[in-house]
Design a protein around this motif. Structure first.
Motif, PDB file in Angstrom:
ATOM      1  N   VAL A  33       0.854  -1.182   0.000  1.00 55.57           N
ATOM      2  CA  VAL A  33       0.000   0.000   0.000  1.00 55.57           C
ATOM      3  C   VAL A  33       0.894   1.237   0.000  1.00 55.57           C
ATOM      4  CG1 VAL A  33      -1.681   1.294   1.361  1.00 55.57           C
ATOM      5  CG2 VAL A  33      -1.860  -1.194   1.205  1.00 55.57           C
ATOM      6  N   LEU A  34       0.592   2.174  -0.908  1.00 56.22           N
ATOM      7  CA  LEU A  34       1.353   3.426  -0.956  1.00 56.22           C
ATOM      8  C   LEU A  34       0.748   4.436   0.011  1.00 56.22           C
ATOM      9  CD1 LEU A  34       1.812   3.941  -4.816  1.00 56.22           C
ATOM     10  CD2 LEU A  34       3.427   2.945  -3.199  1.00 56.22           C
ATOM     11  N   ASN A  35       1.603   5.202   0.668  1.00 53.25           N
ATOM     12  CA  ASN A  35       1.076   6.269   1.518  1.00 53.25           C
ATOM     13  C   ASN A  35       0.564   7.410   0.629  1.00 53.25           C
ATOM     14  OD1 ASN A  35       3.226   8.099   0.909  1.00 53.25           O
ATOM     15  ND2 ASN A  35       4.503   7.092   2.442  1.00 53.25           N
ATOM     16  N   LYS A  36      -0.092   8.392   1.225  1.00 50.32           N
ATOM     17  CA  LYS A  36      -0.723   9.462   0.449  1.00 50.32           C
ATOM     18  C   LYS A  36       0.276  10.248  -0.390  1.00 50.32           C
ATOM     19  CE  LYS A  36      -4.698  10.099   3.454  1.00 50.32           C
ATOM     20  NZ  LYS A  36      -5.433  11.023   4.324  1.00 50.32           N
ATOM     21  N   LYS A  37       1.416  10.545   0.182  1.00 51.29           N
ATOM     22  CA  LYS A  37       2.434  11.316  -0.548  1.00 51.29           C
ATOM     23  C   LYS A  37       2.945  10.527  -1.746  1.00 51.29           C
ATOM     24  CE  LYS A  37       6.807  13.733   0.008  1.00 51.29           C
ATOM     25  NZ  LYS A  37       7.910  14.047   0.925  1.00 51.29           N
ATOM     26  N   ASP A  38       3.282   9.258  -1.529  1.00 51.60           N
ATOM     27  CA  ASP A  38       3.781   8.427  -2.622  1.00 51.60           C
ATOM     28  C   ASP A  38       2.703   8.232  -3.690  1.00 51.60           C
ATOM     29  OD1 ASP A  38       6.207   8.272  -1.328  1.00 51.60           O
ATOM     30  OD2 ASP A  38       5.905   6.226  -0.603  1.00 51.60           O
ATOM     31  N   CYS A  39       1.462   8.113  -3.264  1.00 46.22           N
ATOM     32  CA  CYS A  39       0.355   7.974  -4.201  1.00 46.22           C
ATOM     33  C   CYS A  39       0.261   9.207  -5.105  1.00 46.22           C
ATOM     34  CB  CYS A  39      -0.953   7.749  -3.444  1.00 46.22           C
ATOM     35  SG  CYS A  39      -2.359   7.348  -4.509  1.00 46.22           S
ATOM     36  N   LYS A  82      -6.643   7.097  -5.859  1.00 47.27           N
ATOM     37  CA  LYS A  82      -6.358   7.166  -4.421  1.00 47.27           C
ATOM     38  C   LYS A  82      -6.890   5.928  -3.700  1.00 47.27           C
ATOM     39  CE  LYS A  82      -6.371  12.190  -3.861  1.00 47.27           C
ATOM     40  NZ  LYS A  82      -7.078  13.318  -3.241  1.00 47.27           N
ATOM     41  N   CYS A  85      -4.682   3.067  -4.474  1.00 45.51           N
ATOM     42  CA  CYS A  85      -3.446   3.165  -3.674  1.00 45.51           C
ATOM     43  C   CYS A  85      -3.654   2.541  -2.299  1.00 45.51           C
ATOM     44  CB  CYS A  85      -3.017   4.620  -3.506  1.00 45.51           C
ATOM     45  SG  CYS A  85      -2.163   5.336  -4.905  1.00 45.51           S
ATOM     46  N   SER A  86      -4.779   2.848  -1.693  1.00 42.10           N
ATOM     47  CA  SER A  86      -5.037   2.357  -0.341  1.00 42.10           C
ATOM     48  C   SER A  86      -5.296   0.858  -0.291  1.00 42.10           C
ATOM     49  CB  SER A  86      -6.216   3.109   0.282  1.00 42.10           C
ATOM     50  OG  SER A  86      -7.427   2.744  -0.350  1.00 42.10           O
ATOM     51  N   ARG A  96      13.629   8.921  -3.634  1.00 42.53           N
ATOM     52  CA  ARG A  96      13.770   9.675  -2.385  1.00 42.53           C
ATOM     53  C   ARG A  96      15.069  10.475  -2.430  1.00 42.53           C
ATOM     54  NH1 ARG A  96       9.075   8.706  -0.271  1.00 42.53           N
ATOM     55  NH2 ARG A  96       8.530   6.582   0.192  1.00 42.53           N
TER      56      ARG A  96
END
Length: 98
Positions: A33-39, A82, A85-86, A96
């Motif tokens: 699962v990607l976090n919001k920023k990575d998404c 989104k 992503c979740s 990074r």
């Protein structure tokens, strides 16, 4: 001799089922699962300034199109992206800075 044939057959069966299982695991199953920023970063890479992701351009980013295109309209909106992503349906490498 019969014992050797049985062992060889057993090992071959294990190898074949192991290979089939490995192939199945990579075919559209959810991943990390990607976090919001990575998404957001992956969305930008996938769509740029666009409003939706087409199936043609989704290959590098979407793990399972049918699951990600929630309303089945043939495109993935930012809201659907989104949600995908979740659920681990979006893949992508996020660089990074050090």
């Amino acid at each position: 001799m019969k014992k050797t044939v049985g062992i060889v057959f057993g090992v071959a069966a294990l190898l074949v089922t192991g290979y089939a299982s490995a192939a199945t695991m990579s075919s559209g199953r959810p991943s990390a699962v990607l976090n919001k920023k990575d998404c957001r970063v992956v969305w930008k890479a996938a769509v740029g300034d666009g409003d939706y992701l087409t199936r043609r351009n989704a290959g590098p980013f979407i793990v399972n199109w049918k699951m990600a295109d929630g309303n089945r309209d043939g495109v993935i909106t930012k809201k659907e992206f989104k949600k995908a992503c979740s659920k681990g349906l979006v893949k992508g490498t996020v660089a990074r800075g050090n």
